[in-house]
Scaffold this motif. Structure first.
Motif, PDB file in Angstrom:
ATOM      1  N   ALA A 118      -9.394  -2.496   7.930  1.00 29.19           N
ATOM      2  CA  ALA A 118      -9.578  -2.400   6.487  1.00 29.19           C
ATOM      3  C   ALA A 118      -8.786  -1.260   5.847  1.00 29.19           C
ATOM      4  N   GLU A 119      -8.797  -0.070   6.439  1.00 23.46           N
ATOM      5  CA  GLU A 119      -8.114   1.056   5.833  1.00 23.46           C
ATOM      6  C   GLU A 119      -6.604   0.829   5.794  1.00 23.46           C
ATOM      7  N   GLU A 120      -6.060   0.298   6.865  1.00 24.32           N
ATOM      8  CA  GLU A 120      -4.621   0.015   6.888  1.00 24.32           C
ATOM      9  C   GLU A 120      -4.273  -1.050   5.854  1.00 24.32           C
ATOM     10  N   ALA A 121      -5.098  -2.093   5.769  1.00 23.55           N
ATOM     11  CA  ALA A 121      -4.856  -3.153   4.789  1.00 23.55           C
ATOM     12  C   ALA A 121      -4.950  -2.612   3.366  1.00 23.55           C
ATOM     13  N   MET A 122      -5.897  -1.723   3.112  1.00 30.40           N
ATOM     14  CA  MET A 122      -6.063  -1.169   1.773  1.00 30.40           C
ATOM     15  C   MET A 122      -4.902  -0.246   1.396  1.00 30.40           C
ATOM     16  N   GLN A 123      -4.373   0.488   2.352  1.00 23.46           N
ATOM     17  CA  GLN A 123      -3.211   1.316   2.055  1.00 23.46           C
ATOM     18  C   GLN A 123      -2.012   0.453   1.653  1.00 23.46           C
ATOM     19  N   LEU A 124      -1.841  -0.663   2.347  1.00 18.27           N
ATOM     20  CA  LEU A 124      -0.774  -1.592   1.985  1.00 18.27           C
ATOM     21  C   LEU A 124      -1.048  -2.209   0.617  1.00 18.27           C
ATOM     22  N   ALA A 125      -2.312  -2.534   0.351  1.00 13.81           N
ATOM     23  CA  ALA A 125      -2.672  -3.106  -0.944  1.00 13.81           C
ATOM     24  C   ALA A 125      -2.417  -2.109  -2.079  1.00 13.81           C
ATOM     25  N   GLU A 126      -2.732  -0.845  -1.855  1.00 13.71           N
ATOM     26  CA  GLU A 126      -2.456   0.180  -2.862  1.00 13.71           C
ATOM     27  C   GLU A 126      -0.957   0.286  -3.139  1.00 13.71           C
ATOM     28  N   ALA A 127      -0.162   0.235  -2.086  1.00 15.18           N
ATOM     29  CA  ALA A 127       1.294   0.294  -2.267  1.00 15.18           C
ATOM     30  C   ALA A 127       1.777  -0.911  -3.072  1.00 15.18           C
ATOM     31  N   MET A 128       1.188  -2.065  -2.801  1.00 21.99           N
ATOM     32  CA  MET A 128       1.575  -3.277  -3.533  1.00 21.99           C
ATOM     33  C   MET A 128       1.210  -3.170  -5.013  1.00 21.99           C
ATOM     34  N   VAL A 129      -0.030  -2.786  -5.300  1.00 19.35           N
ATOM     35  CA  VAL A 129      -0.465  -2.662  -6.689  1.00 19.35           C
ATOM     36  C   VAL A 129       0.372  -1.616  -7.418  1.00 19.35           C
ATOM     37  N   THR A 130       0.715  -0.544  -6.727  1.00 16.01           N
ATOM     38  CA  THR A 130       1.570   0.483  -7.312  1.00 16.01           C
ATOM     39  C   THR A 130       2.904  -0.108  -7.745  1.00 16.01           C
ATOM     40  N   GLU A 131       3.502  -0.924  -6.900  1.00 15.65           N
ATOM     41  CA  GLU A 131       4.800  -1.527  -7.248  1.00 15.65           C
ATOM     42  C   GLU A 131       4.664  -2.506  -8.402  1.00 15.65           C
ATOM     43  N   TYR A 132       3.596  -3.301  -8.408  1.00 13.76           N
ATOM     44  CA  TYR A 132       3.391  -4.236  -9.518  1.00 13.76           C
ATOM     45  C   TYR A 132       3.275  -3.480 -10.844  1.00 13.76           C
ATOM     46  N   SER A 133       2.430  -2.461 -10.864  1.00 11.53           N
ATOM     47  CA  SER A 133       2.210  -1.729 -12.109  1.00 11.53           C
ATOM     48  C   SER A 133       3.465  -0.991 -12.547  1.00 11.53           C
ATOM     49  N   ALA A 134       4.147  -0.356 -11.597  1.00 12.82           N
ATOM     50  CA  ALA A 134       5.374   0.381 -11.925  1.00 12.82           C
ATOM     51  C   ALA A 134       6.457  -0.551 -12.452  1.00 12.82           C
TER      52      ALA A 134
END
Length: 427
Positions: free
Chosen positions: A102-118
């Motif tokens: 879960a933690e590894e998946a969430m870190q990847l998800a945060e990176a993804m959301v960051t790119e979408y928003s940016a």
């Protein structure tokens, strides 16, 4: 005020409007949607999914900034101003990485959301509902909400101060069409929807995101609509009456409805009227694309010598058999049953194959061949009857590209009619 900000207010005012979300990366589908928005003088919402577009490229090989440039280029080419294009991210969360801890998946998800928003994606669907490695589904509501808040914070930090608008919740069954037989679906209960809202609101406030909460514009629920390979569950307004009361009590939000493809035209107007202000559509548009291209393939066989024909339908079947990974887990039964599903299923797994270089070359040849000849009206009457009527009325040129666009817009039009503001509907 943008359409996203108006949705909740317009519902409470008694003059509801909606917006349909085009979930496709096919350039012809996007062109058809752009041209529809130009004709309607409306905004266009285009969404990418977490599997399709992410920081690792997704299955179409695009990162969020690439998808933005791709969509805006098509919009510019066909006269839709950039400010009327709204980009959205669907099911943004650990979905692509469920096999990881879960933690590894969430870190990847945060990176993804960051790119979408940016990259300027204004509408963000926060979906952390899926279980990861060693987790048991369904996850507790508190865990889902905590992860959604974590993703929201990443989005806000990357937004550059430009407002992002959030959708929470998820739908059942899974996105993209069910695989089992369907008779009817259980509509989300008011109690469940209210609990989802309450725990997310509490969690956002506790996480210091109280200022963001007013920009949570929609909740994904199940309105009782779905499709599988060969049938559609139609919307029944009366089954959502209790659910609708939540919108009036909460104020300022709407529901987002997924898998609305293939509903009867009247259903879209009923959905918007009932507070389902965001209507997702995807497979129905590529289904229409396939119908148009395969109809042109039949016309080509009548007009072009065999040695020069594209043989598009045969090429598609050949490539799907050579590369079965996008359909073989979904289409079951005997060989003939699978063949029919590959071509005609509502779930339209063909949509994953249009970028294939061999298929793409066949489409190009088909379009080139038919652009070089005059297509008789009588053949259009047999193969594309609605396009024939538009040609006869002088509204459509009988050239292959325009015929395909018109066919896709047939599937878009009921959404456009339903989502127009009440004032426009009265004119």
């Amino acid at each position: 005020m943008s359409i996203l900000e108006r949705l909740g207010r317009s519902f409470l005012s008694g003059a509801p409007e909606g917006i349909y979300s085009v979930c496709s990366a096919h350039p012809l589908v996007l062109e058809a949607a752009v041209r529809q928005a130009v004709a309607d003088k409306s905004s266009l919402l285009v969404e990418a999914t977490s599997n399709q577009v992410n920081q690792l490229g997704g299955y179409i090989g695009m990162r969020p900034k690439d998808f933005r440039e791709f969509a805006l280029r098509i919009a510019k080419e066909h006269g839709l101003p950039e400010e009327r294009v709204i980009l959205g991210g669907d099911h943004l969360g650990p979905n692509p990485w469920q096999s990881l801890p879960a933690e590894e998946a969430m870190q990847l998800a945060e990176a993804m959301v960051t790119e979408y928003s940016a990259a300027g994606f204004a509408k963000i669907h926060l979906d952390a509902s899926m279980a990861c490695e060693s987790e048991q589904a369904p996850l507790p509501d508190s865990v889902v909400a905590e992860r959604a808040a974590r993703l929201c914070r990443a989005s806000e930090q990357a937004s550059g101060g430009t407002p992002r608008y959030y959708v929470i919740g998820t739908e059942v069954p899974v996105p993209g069409g069910a695989t089992e037989s369907l008779a009817e679906l259980q509509v989300t209960s008011r109690e469940h929807a209210q609990r989802t809202l309450e725990i997310h609101r509490e969690t956002f406030l506790a996480a210091g995101l109280g200022a963001v909460w007013p920009r949570v514009i929609a909740l994904v629920v199940q309105p009782g609509v779905e499709f599988n390979h060969d049938s559609v569950v139609d919307y029944v307004s009366s089954k959502t009456r209790e659910l609708q009361t939540l919108l009036r009590d909460e104020g300022g939000i709407v529901f987002e409805a997924h898998s609305t493809d293939y509903q009867r035209p009247a259903a879209y107007k009923e959905l918007v009227r009932d507070g389902f202000g965001i209507l997702k559509v995807g497979p129905a548009l590529t289904f229409a694309l396939r119908e148009a291209l395969f109809a042109l393939d039949l016309i080509e066989k009548e007009l072009i010598p065999n040695a020069r024909c594209s043989n598009l339908a045969e090429i598609v079947e050949q490539q799907m058999m050579l590369h079965p990974q996008n359909w073989n887990k979904h289409y079951h039964g005997m060989a003939e049953e699978q063949r029919l599903l590959r071509r005609y299923s509502y779930s339209d797994r063909i949509r994953y194959y249009w970028p294939d270089p061999v298929i793409s070359a066949a489409v190009d040849l088909l379009m080139k061949n038919l652009a070089s000849v005059a297509i008789p009206e009588t053949m259009l009457s047999a193969a594309l009857p609605q396009q024939y009527l538009a040609v006869r009325a002088g509204r459509l040129k009988p050239v292959p590209h325009e015929l395909v666009i018109h066919k896709i817009q047939e599937a878009i039009q009921p959404y456009a009619d339903a989502c127009a503001p009440a004032t426009a509907k009265q004119k």
